[in-house]
Design an enzyme around this catalytic site. Structure first.
Site, short mmCIF file in Angstrom:
data_model
loop_
_atom_site.label_atom_id
_atom_site.label_comp_id
_atom_site.label_asym_id
_atom_site.label_seq_id
_atom_site.Cartn_x
_atom_site.Cartn_y
_atom_site.Cartn_z
N TYR A 189 0.80 -1.24 -0.08
CA TYR A 189 0.01 0.14 -0.06
C TYR A 189 0.79 1.31 0.16
O TYR A 189 1.01 1.94 1.03
CB TYR A 189 -0.86 -0.13 1.20
CG TYR A 189 -2.04 1.10 1.23
CD1 TYR A 189 -2.51 1.52 0.00
CD2 TYR A 189 -2.37 1.47 2.60
CE1 TYR A 189 -3.54 2.48 0.24
CE2 TYR A 189 -3.09 2.67 2.61
CZ TYR A 189 -3.72 3.20 1.83
OH TYR A 189 -4.95 4.15 1.74
N SER A 190 1.41 1.46 -1.08
CA SER A 190 2.37 2.42 -1.30
C SER A 190 2.76 2.79 -2.81
O SER A 190 2.43 1.81 -3.60
CB SER A 190 3.62 2.42 -0.42
OG SER A 190 4.56 1.14 -0.74
N LEU A 224 17.40 -5.59 9.24
CA LEU A 224 16.57 -4.78 8.74
C LEU A 224 15.21 -4.40 9.55
O LEU A 224 14.61 -5.25 9.79
CB LEU A 224 16.10 -5.26 7.37
CG LEU A 224 15.10 -4.27 6.62
CD1 LEU A 224 15.46 -3.08 6.26
CD2 LEU A 224 14.56 -5.00 5.50
N ASP A 226 11.55 -2.33 9.42
CA ASP A 226 10.95 -1.75 8.58
C ASP A 226 9.88 -0.93 9.44
O ASP A 226 8.91 -1.59 10.18
CB ASP A 226 10.15 -2.56 7.94
CG ASP A 226 9.05 -2.19 6.48
OD1 ASP A 226 8.82 -0.87 6.87
OD2 ASP A 226 8.54 -2.87 5.85
N GLY A 230 3.15 -2.57 7.28
CA GLY A 230 1.89 -3.09 6.62
C GLY A 230 1.85 -4.43 6.78
O GLY A 230 1.83 -4.91 7.73
N THR A 250 4.17 -2.18 13.12
CA THR A 250 2.86 -1.39 12.77
C THR A 250 2.01 -1.19 13.65
O THR A 250 2.22 -1.91 15.13
CB THR A 250 2.05 -2.41 11.84
OG1 THR A 250 0.83 -1.83 11.15
CG2 THR A 250 1.77 -3.78 12.26
N CYS A 430 -6.34 12.08 -5.22
CA CYS A 430 -5.06 11.98 -4.78
C CYS A 430 -4.10 11.94 -6.16
O CYS A 430 -3.19 12.44 -6.35
CB CYS A 430 -4.56 10.85 -4.03
SG CYS A 430 -4.97 11.46 -1.99
#
Length: 469
Positions: A189-190, A224, A226, A230, A250, A430
């Site tokens: 979702y990006s 890593l 994040d 998501g 998240t 958008c």
């Protein structure tokens, strides 16, 4: 003047209750006059208009971009008075009107409306016609939406941990099944990454994940993090293709649950984990090792300008010397122009939150790219790469809107007609904002040099664009 418009005359109210053809014809004539004031005569419009009596006012263009379908006599009075983008959006949610065709093109009418509403004389003309239309002939939604159609009014201090969790869950816990209707199979979702612009969404999202991993120069054994992971698409990809150990955080329980299911299905539980955790709560224990690489994709829009320094400082402390941080998010790109006199007056007389803040991203706040750079560099980060992906996000949103429209019935079954309209209106608007440069997308890469000033990066970017093995 304002009171007379918000409380129309008894004659207009009586007309709203009178369903006679003569009354409807009078309202249609008023609506036609309003359209002429706002957008000029039909011959110069790029769109057609269907009025509540079924009559079609055709565009002068050979191929109209869309048809504005007005459902009720008072539709225009609720759409445009008082003038605000939120009123336009809320009228769409109530089914006062529909856009048949290109929603992004319809969003482009905003430029015309801004010019029109900046003229006091035009506003006065509009007010005189608007008062002849009813305002109480709208309908409540036929269905019960999955959540209240009044949007969210969050509680607590802005950007407190509790309030951030509330607003993030409002947006992301709509339902995994709903997002799966229009996102790619990895549910990324990006903004996707289009090398040619003709790729399908699946290909472009895969290219985005690969592009980010290459920018971070990931290698086997890297740890890593994040931030705002998501449904886990990036950390799963990085573990599968680059051999990293990854942690994703998240604030959404729904996202974390599905991400964990996918991690188990991939057999990566020993190297990939997802936590429901606020970024401010990371690194509070001395026993927690720091990360080689940190990435944040589409999350820092929720941070807020007042907490931007705290956010960057937290990332800096979590990163090992010689590590890399990639921050990918929506930014402001328009020139900061003070509001005109009419706009200032409107904000005083008709104060309200924007449609986006009420229905989509409560407390969301965009900043300029230079603000991120300033905070990062003052802390000791070195800016190594900045890439604008503005056009890529417009392309991504067009895919999302098209896929959402194709799954209209399933979306309504999941979130209700009102929920479907929130998302169609938001994403179509958008797409227009990105394509016309109202907002942008900056992918920023920072290094945290080690004690000898080494970044560990190659001298050129050639490795980013090598052919796949």
């Amino acid at each position: 003047m304002t009171d007379s418009i918000q409380n129309p005359s008894s004659g207009a109210l009586a007309a709203a209750r009178d369903g006679s053809p003569a009354v409807l014809a009078r309202h249609v004539r008023s609506a036609q006059a309003i359209m002429d004031i706002l957008f000029g005569p039909p011959s110069i419009r790029a769109f057609s208009v269907r009025y509540p009596d079924g009559s079609l006012e055709r565009s002068g263009a050979p191929s109209p971009l869309f048809t504005l379908a007005l459902k009720r006599a008072g539709s225009l009075s609720r759409m445009f008075w008082p003038p605000s983008e939120r009123n336009v959006g809320e009228a769409y949610l109530r089914d006062d009107y529909d856009i048949e065709g290109d929603l992004e093109a319809a969003a482009g009418l905003a430029d015309l409306l801004i010019a029109t509403f900046s003229s006091p004389q035009t506003l006065l003309r509009l007010a005189m016609v608007m008062r002849t239309l009813p305002r109480d002939d709208h309908q409540a939604p036929q269905e019960q939406p999955a959540r209240s159609d009044g949007g969210l009014t969050p509680s607590g201090d802005v950007h407190s941990r509790e309030r951030d969790a509330e607003v993030v869950r409002y947006h992301y816990d709509v339902g995994n099944d709903f997002y799966a209707l229009w996102l790619d199979s990895r549910m990324v979702y990006s903004c996707a990454y289009f090398q040619e612009g003709t790729e399908d969404l699946e290909t472009a999202q895969l290219a985005k994940l690969e592009h980010i991993c290459r920018k971070l120069r990931l290698k086997a054994g890297d740890r890593l993090l994040d931030i705002g992971c998501g449904w886990g698409g990036l950390i799963l990809y990085a573990a599968e293709h680059y051999g990293v150990s990854a942690t994703g955080i998240t604030l959404s329980e729904a996202q974390a649950e599905l991400a964990r299911e996918r991690i188990r299905a991939a057999g990566l539980e020993d190297r990939v984990q997802v936590e429901v955790r606020d970024y401010r709560d990371l690194g509070l224990s001395r026993d927690e090792p720091r990360f080689d690489k940190i990435v944040s994709v589409g999350m820092f829009e929720h941070v807020g300008r007042a907490r931007l320094q705290e956010y960057v400082q937290q990332v800096y402390g979590l990163l090992k010397p010689g590590g890399l941080f990639l921050n990918h998010g929506i930014v402001v790109v328009e020139k900061d122009v003070p509001p005109g006199a009419v706009e200032q007056l409107a904000r005083l007389v008709f104060p309200q939150k924007t449609f986006m803040h009420q229905y989509v991203f409560p407390d969301g706040e965009l900043v300029y790219t230079h603000e991120v750079l300033s905070h990062a560099e003052r802390l000791g980060f070195e800016t190594r790469d900045i890439e604008s992906l503005r056009e890529h996000y417009a392309l991504t949103l067009r895919h999302w809107v098209r896929r959402l429209e194709q799954h209209h019935s399933e979306a309504v079954a999941s979130v209700g007609e009102t929920g479907y309209r929130v998302w169609r209106f938001y994403m179509g608007g958008c797409a227009w904002a990105f394509s016309t440069g109202r907002i942008g997308l900056s992918q920023m890469l920072f290094s945290k040099p080690d004690a000898r000033g080494q970044s560990g990066l190659p001298l050129s970017r050639a490795d980013l664009y090598r052919s796949a093995d």
